[in-house]
Design an enzyme around this catalytic site. Sequence first.
Site, PDB file in Angstrom:
ATOM      1  N   HIS A 214       5.320   5.461  -7.682  1.00  0.00           N
ATOM      2  CA  HIS A 214       3.913   5.678  -7.312  1.00  0.00           C
ATOM      3  C   HIS A 214       3.016   5.777  -8.536  1.00  0.00           C
ATOM      4  O   HIS A 214       1.952   5.166  -8.593  1.00  0.00           O
ATOM      5  CB  HIS A 214       3.758   6.939  -6.474  1.00  0.00           C
ATOM      6  CG  HIS A 214       2.320   7.268  -6.166  1.00  0.00           C
ATOM      7  ND1 HIS A 214       1.523   6.444  -5.387  1.00  0.00           N
ATOM      8  CD2 HIS A 214       1.526   8.296  -6.577  1.00  0.00           C
ATOM      9  CE1 HIS A 214       0.304   6.960  -5.317  1.00  0.00           C
ATOM     10  NE2 HIS A 214       0.279   8.080  -6.027  1.00  0.00           N
ATOM     11  N   HIS A 223      -6.806   7.608 -13.395  1.00  0.00           N
ATOM     12  CA  HIS A 223      -5.717   8.505 -13.784  1.00  0.00           C
ATOM     13  C   HIS A 223      -5.172   8.160 -15.163  1.00  0.00           C
ATOM     14  O   HIS A 223      -4.677   9.037 -15.873  1.00  0.00           O
ATOM     15  CB  HIS A 223      -4.586   8.438 -12.757  1.00  0.00           C
ATOM     16  CG  HIS A 223      -4.927   9.055 -11.438  1.00  0.00           C
ATOM     17  ND1 HIS A 223      -5.333  10.367 -11.319  1.00  0.00           N
ATOM     18  CD2 HIS A 223      -4.910   8.544 -10.180  1.00  0.00           C
ATOM     19  CE1 HIS A 223      -5.560  10.645 -10.040  1.00  0.00           C
ATOM     20  NE2 HIS A 223      -5.320   9.556  -9.337  1.00  0.00           N
ATOM     21  N   ASP A 250      -3.532   4.761  -9.232  1.00  0.00           N
ATOM     22  CA  ASP A 250      -4.906   4.369  -9.520  1.00  0.00           C
ATOM     23  C   ASP A 250      -5.365   3.385  -8.452  1.00  0.00           C
ATOM     24  O   ASP A 250      -4.668   2.396  -8.173  1.00  0.00           O
ATOM     25  CB  ASP A 250      -5.017   3.745 -10.918  1.00  0.00           C
ATOM     26  CG  ASP A 250      -5.351   4.785 -11.973  1.00  0.00           C
ATOM     27  OD1 ASP A 250      -5.915   5.836 -11.616  1.00  0.00           O
ATOM     28  OD2 ASP A 250      -5.057   4.554 -13.164  1.00  0.00           O
ATOM     29  N   HIS A 251      -6.540   3.657  -7.885  1.00  0.00           N
ATOM     30  CA  HIS A 251      -7.020   2.875  -6.744  1.00  0.00           C
ATOM     31  C   HIS A 251      -7.703   1.607  -7.231  1.00  0.00           C
ATOM     32  O   HIS A 251      -8.927   1.459  -7.153  1.00  0.00           O
ATOM     33  CB  HIS A 251      -7.961   3.717  -5.882  1.00  0.00           C
ATOM     34  CG  HIS A 251      -7.292   4.880  -5.232  1.00  0.00           C
ATOM     35  ND1 HIS A 251      -7.879   5.597  -4.209  1.00  0.00           N
ATOM     36  CD2 HIS A 251      -6.079   5.463  -5.447  1.00  0.00           C
ATOM     37  CE1 HIS A 251      -7.060   6.570  -3.832  1.00  0.00           C
ATOM     38  NE2 HIS A 251      -5.964   6.510  -4.570  1.00  0.00           N
TER      39      HIS A 251
END
Length: 331
Positions: A214, A223, A250-251
Site C-alpha cells: 500500500h 505523503h 498517494d492519491h
Amino acid sequence: MAFRGKKTMFVSLLCLFIMALSSPSKAELQRFEHAAKKDGSLSFLVVGDWGRRGYYNQSEVALQMGIVGEKLDIDFIISTGDNFYDNGLTGTDDPAFEYSFSKIYTAPSLQKQWYSVVGNHDYRGDVAAQLSPILQKLDNRWLCLRSFIVDTEIAEFFFVDTTPFVEKYFTDPEDHVYDWKGILPRKNYLSNLLKDVDSALKDSIAKWKIVVGHHTIRSAGSHGDTHEIAKYLLPILKENNVDLYINGHDHCLEHISSPDSPIQFLTSGGGSKAWRGDVNWWNPKEMKFFYDGQGFMSMEITQTQVDIAFYDVFGRVLHKWATSKQLYSTM
C-alpha cells in the site's frame, strides 16, 4: 482462474484465517497459483484508494476499468489498499463492502479475481473482516490477506503488508484507532515478514518479480517517501532483483525510476478521491510521469516484455512505458 473450486478456496482461506488469529506475531506468506493465458501472456489492472460508495468519481473510474479490462482481456485486478474509507469495515456484515465494491465494479471484464492488500485506512476498522473468508462467500472475486504470493509462472507477485512498518501510526495516531490485532508484538511481526519476503524472493525463478504494497517507497505526492519501507524493505527488493514496486497511498498516478537499481516505482492510488496540485519536486531524470487526478493502471506481461499504461477517469491513456528481457536459452 487456476484455483481448485470455490469450496476448496473457501476452506483454505478459513484455515489460513484461523491460523493467523492463533499466531499473531508470525507472518505467513500463503501462495496462490493463477494461470496465465494459453499463449503465456498475462494482463491485469491496478487500482488503489477507491472505496467511497461510488463517490469522488469512483464509479467513473470503475466504468473505464471495465472498458479497458475487456479490451485487454484481463486475468485479474490488483488493489493497492485503502479499500474502504474512511475507517475500513466495521465487520463482515458492513454494507460498505457491497456498496463500495460489489455494486461498483460490475462490468463483465471485472468479474475476475481481485488480489488486495490492506492500507492504513483499512487498519482503522476491523481488519479481520477484510481478511475473512466470509467476504468470499458474499463476492467470490474478493481475496485480501496481509501478505501473500500469487504465482503466474512468468511473473510472481509478492503482496506485502506495509502499514505496520510506519512508526507514526503507533506513536502519533492523530486521534485514529488502529486495529493491531494480529500484529503485536510488532517487532516480531515485521522481522518475520521481512525474512519471509526475502526468502520467497530468493526462491523465485519467475522471469519477472513484482512487489505490491500500500505505502509508497518513492513518491512525489502528498505523503512522499515512506522512510521505514525504504529503510527495511527496499534493500531486500534491490538484493533480489525485483523489477517493479506497485503501491497506492498517494492519491495520484505516477512512475518513478530508480537511480541505483532497475526497480520502477509505480503508484496507482487514483481509484476515487484525488489530491489536485499536491505534488513535490522530483528529479526529472527519475520522474517519468505524474498525474494528480483519478485513474488506474494496466499491465501486460510476456516472457520478454512488460508494458504498462496509466489511464484517467475518461479512459484516456496518460502514460506508457515498456521494458524487455532476453528469453533465456534452454540449450
